[in-house]
Design an enzyme around this catalytic site. Structure first.
Site, PDB file in Angstrom:
ATOM      1  CE1 TYR A   1      -0.710   3.197   4.270  1.00 31.16           C
ATOM      2  CE2 TYR A   1      -1.494   2.450   6.405  1.00 31.16           C
ATOM      3  CZ  TYR A   1      -0.481   2.559   5.475  1.00 31.16           C
ATOM      4  OH  TYR A   1       0.758   2.041   5.751  1.00 31.16           O
TER       5      TYR A   1
ATOM      6  CD  GLN B   1      -2.715   1.508   0.248  1.00 32.65           C
ATOM      7  OE1 GLN B   1      -2.996   0.622  -0.558  1.00 32.65           O
ATOM      8  NE2 GLN B   1      -3.210   2.736   0.147  1.00 32.65           N
ATOM      9  CD  GLU B   2       3.129   3.569   3.662  1.00 29.20           C
ATOM     10  OE1 GLU B   2       3.434   4.537   2.932  1.00 29.20           O
ATOM     11  OE2 GLU B   2       2.562   3.703   4.761  1.00 29.20           O
ATOM     12  CB  SER B   3       6.466   1.622  -1.962  1.00 29.47           C
ATOM     13  OG  SER B   3       6.722   0.265  -1.596  1.00 29.47           O
TER      14      SER B   3
END
Length: 473
Positions: free
Chosen positions: A447, A320-322
């Site tokens: 998120y 989810q971050e990158s």
């Protein structure tokens, strides 16, 4: 994208947490999962009463999750009920609700907890009345076909019907009103395979229960909702007509956990997180699981060994971050596979562009948010979801949302309640009450739910790391 039909993975639904905790006030989730073990001594007979329960292997009822643990909404609830009654569970599985009801009539089981409704009960059965869960019936159609809005628009006029629905009294009325449609029972007794077959265009139309569809939505996303066939109906537990005291005890239990909000957490485990991830997102993610994740798997597993964060959850956070891009840089200057700010990277001695350093640093940061940042009284899995929100937006904003939740007389220790209040911090008049000020606090809600969706998929596709962790969430 390849279908996920393997029996070994078919029923690992929304196992968003490896060992979730049901926060009923009078017991912990770990206690509900452990059947009361009463050890008989050589001079003492084991007199612990036994509750014989009829269950069905099904995404919303009872199954074994990817970590080998029993799971399912009805299993969770009947286990908690048995704990309050100081009884041992004796689980018996049946292929259909009708087969379980026959066993109840014969005295072979004490209770049927299979997501039945109260329609068409015989004089030999009594049902609970607490409205702990409801589900509609949906018509699904293949994505390659026109999406109808009524039975009149079906072409061809042939529909495969879940075996859980086919003999239901309301199905007879549905057949009568739509005499030109051929309704065929799914004899495989496997709703998830039926949903998958619709997505693969092997079956053009199917009728299934909405909660079964929701529990599978991240794996069989190609199956489209066409329209609601039957409005939501309440689930019930069934007892023999002479077992009124047992029925009343069960009804009191279900009523109590529904009224005090404790049912929210267990429903959130299976159905709670919104469908924010698109089919294209899941397809891309699944492809990267095969092509990109192997580069980093060992480091995620090392992080699990060091910090106790289940590696597949950490991998979901990283995606989810990158999207597992070790060189990723955002517009705000966060960098790396775990998207560290420069200040946080310095605090944790992380080289942001070294994926191993970033992964281990992210695991440490998340661990400290859970251990030191959030109140010790918060139970799992809520502590993990709140920590993820703090990872995204900062602990201060999460604590402010918990204050708002408490002011609204909701539970500040439960993620489903805090989730509804986080976006309020985007309003200037509300944010002005707190030192941290305005917050794009709809963002951490999306998120967390995205991480949960990706984690859900990883639980099916990737094995737990050995030696196996008894995860804390």
């Amino acid at each position: 994208m390849p279908p996920f039909r393997a029996i070994a993975v078919v029923l690992a639904v929304l196992a968003t947490a490896a060992a979730l905790l049901l926060p009923v006030k009078f017991l912990t989730w770990a206690e509900t999962r452990a059947v009361n073990a009463v050890v008989a001594t050589p001079i003492e007979v084991n007199t612990t009463p036994v509750l014989r329960v009829a269950l069905m292997v099904h995404p919303t009822i009872y199954y074994t999750d990817p970590n080998g643990e029993p799971a399912g909404l009805e299993y969770d609830l009947i286990s908690a009920f048995a704990q309050t009654q100081h009884t041992k569970l004796d689980i018996k599985t049946f292929a259909t609700p009708d087969a379980a009801r026959l066993a109840l009539f014969r005295g072979e089981v004490d209770v049927v907890a299979m997501g039945n409704t109260a329609d068409g009960l015989s004089a030999t059965e009594v049902a609970t009345k607490a409205r702990y869960q409801e589900s509609a019936w949906l018509l699904l159609n293949s994505p390659q076909k026109f999406t109808p809005k009524s039975f009149a628009e079906l072409l061809p006029k042939r529909v495969i019907v879940s075996s859980r629905i086919y003999t239901h009294p309301r199905m007879a009325e549905l057949k009568r009103k739509n005499a030109t449609v051929l309704f065929v029972e799914d004899t495989k007794n496997d709703d998830e395979s039926l949903i998958s077959a619709v997505g693969d265009d092997d079956v053009q139309y199917a009728i299934v229960e909405e909660d079964a569809y929701n529990a599978s939505r991240h794996f069989h996303y190609d199956a489209q909702r066409a329209f609601v066939v039957q409005a939501p109906m309440s689930r019930v537990w069934l007892f023999a007509h002479h077992a009124l005291a047992e029925r009343d005890s069960a009804n009191a239990f279900l009523t109590r956990i529904t009224r005090d909000g404790q049912i929210t957490r267990v429903l959130d485990r299976y159905f709670g997180f919104p469908q924010k991830i698109s089919p294209a997102d899941i397809e891309e993610f699944s492809e990267r699981v095969n092509t990109v994740l192997p580069r980093y798997r060992n480091w995620f597993q090392q992080a699990q060994e060091t910090y106790g964060i289940e590696w597949r959850l950490l991998a979901a956070v990283s995606y989810q971050e990158s999207h597992w891009n070790s060189d990723a840089t955002s517009e705000t200057g966060v960098r790396g596979i775990m998207q560290f700010t420069e200040d946080t990277a310095k605090r944790y001695n992380v080289d942001r562009l070294d994926p191993r350093s970033s992964i281990l640093g992210g695991a440490r940061y998340l661990t400290e948010l859970k251990r030191d940042g959030l109140s010790a009284r918060i139970q799992e899995p809520d502590k993990t979801w709140l920590a993820l929100a703090a990872y995204n937006i900062g602990l201060g904003h999460v604590e402010n949302a918990r204050i708002l939740t408490q002011r609204a007389k909701k539970n500040p220790d439960m993620w489903p309640d805090v989730r509804r209040h986080l976006p309020l911090l985007a309003k200037p008049e509300i944010a002005a009450q707190f030192k941290q000020g305005l917050c794009r606090c709809g963002m951490p809600v999306e998120y967390v739910e995205a991480v949960r969706a990706y984690y859900d998929v990883l639980l099916r596709l990737e094995a737990p790391h050995q030696p196996k962790l008894r995860a804390r969430f």
